[in-house]
Design an enzyme around this catalytic site. Structure first.
Site, PDB file in Angstrom:
ATOM      1  N   HIS A  16      13.191   6.434 -43.787  1.00  0.00           N
ATOM      2  CA  HIS A  16      13.471   5.978 -45.161  1.00  0.00           C
ATOM      3  C   HIS A  16      12.333   5.078 -45.659  1.00  0.00           C
ATOM      4  CE1 HIS A  16      17.977   6.322 -43.993  1.00  0.00           C
ATOM      5  NE2 HIS A  16      17.783   7.227 -44.934  1.00  0.00           N
ATOM      6  N   LYS A  40      33.423   7.380 -46.870  1.00  0.00           N
ATOM      7  CA  LYS A  40      32.764   7.226 -45.569  1.00  0.00           C
ATOM      8  C   LYS A  40      33.048   5.847 -45.009  1.00  0.00           C
ATOM      9  CE  LYS A  40      28.611  10.153 -46.086  1.00  0.00           C
ATOM     10  NZ  LYS A  40      27.147  10.101 -46.198  1.00  0.00           N
ATOM     11  N   ARG A  89      13.417  16.801 -44.705  1.00  0.00           N
ATOM     12  CA  ARG A  89      13.001  16.879 -43.306  1.00  0.00           C
ATOM     13  C   ARG A  89      12.997  18.316 -42.803  1.00  0.00           C
ATOM     14  NH1 ARG A  89      17.518  12.616 -41.920  1.00  0.00           N
ATOM     15  NH2 ARG A  89      18.254  13.818 -43.685  1.00  0.00           N
ATOM     16  N   SER A 127      19.833   8.331 -39.888  1.00  0.00           N
ATOM     17  CA  SER A 127      20.678   7.189 -39.524  1.00  0.00           C
ATOM     18  C   SER A 127      21.660   7.597 -38.424  1.00  0.00           C
ATOM     19  CB  SER A 127      21.465   6.704 -40.750  1.00  0.00           C
ATOM     20  OG  SER A 127      20.595   6.313 -41.778  1.00  0.00           O
TER      21      SER A 127
END
Ligand code: ADP
Length: 157
Positions: A16, A40, A89, A127
């Site tokens: 990040h 979440k 990614r 993460s």
């Protein structure tokens, strides 16, 4: 031009941070916006994540840190930002990110999503990867900023 870099950042990783450091060279201002997602259960509270991001971006002067909930496009309008910055990614990111970019465009035609390709040393990093390693006592010092690494150690002790 102002760009919003929205995400969960639970926690912020070096991947990040790399996107932020490259983003500030492209835009006048980058607003790192932590999404407060009621669906979440996060590892760190929104307040803690804001503090973590603040501490590791102190060397950058055109970064703003904020949190929001709801539609990203509405938040972007509020901040007078026309760009959403996102990182890519792997191929699976692309599918999800393209869908999101198209959806956001239908919600506000004035918004553009700009993708930055991950630096190759962080292409595997997320993460979730950090949390999985930390959970089993592995070292994550090479994956997250120093202050975040300390917070994770405290979390598991
Ligand atoms: P979200 O829940 O919105 O996906 P994340 O915090 O997981 O939030 O990610 C925010 C953004 O940062 C996403 O665009 C994601 O693809 C990007 N990102 C995450 N990790 C990396 C990395 N290692 N390299 C490049 N971009 C990344």
């Amino acid at each position: 031009m102002i760009a919003i870099y929205p995400g969960s950042f639970d926690p912020i990783t070096l991947g990040h941070l790399d996107i932020i450091e490259r983003g500030v060279k492209l835009f006048d201002r980058v607003i790192v916006a932590v999404l407060s997602n009621p669906n979440k259960t996060p590892m760190f509270s929104v307040e803690k994540r804001l503090q973590q991001i603040h501490l590791c971006t102190q060397h950058l002067n055109n970064v703003e840190i904020d949190s929001f909930w709801g539609l990203t496009t509405e938040y972007a309008k509020l901040k007078k930002a026309n760009v959403l910055l996102r990182g890519l990614r792997v191929l699976s990111d692309f599918e999800k990110e393209l869908q999101m970019a198209h959806t956001n465009k239908t919600l506000w035609s004035g918004v553009e999503t700009v993708f930055l390709a991950t630096s190759k040393e962080y292409s595997f990093l997320s993460s979730s990867v950090v949390k999985e390693i930390a959970q089993f006592g592995g070292s994550i010092t090479h994956l997250v900023p120093e202050n975040v690494s300390r917070d994770i150690t405290v979390y598991y002790t």
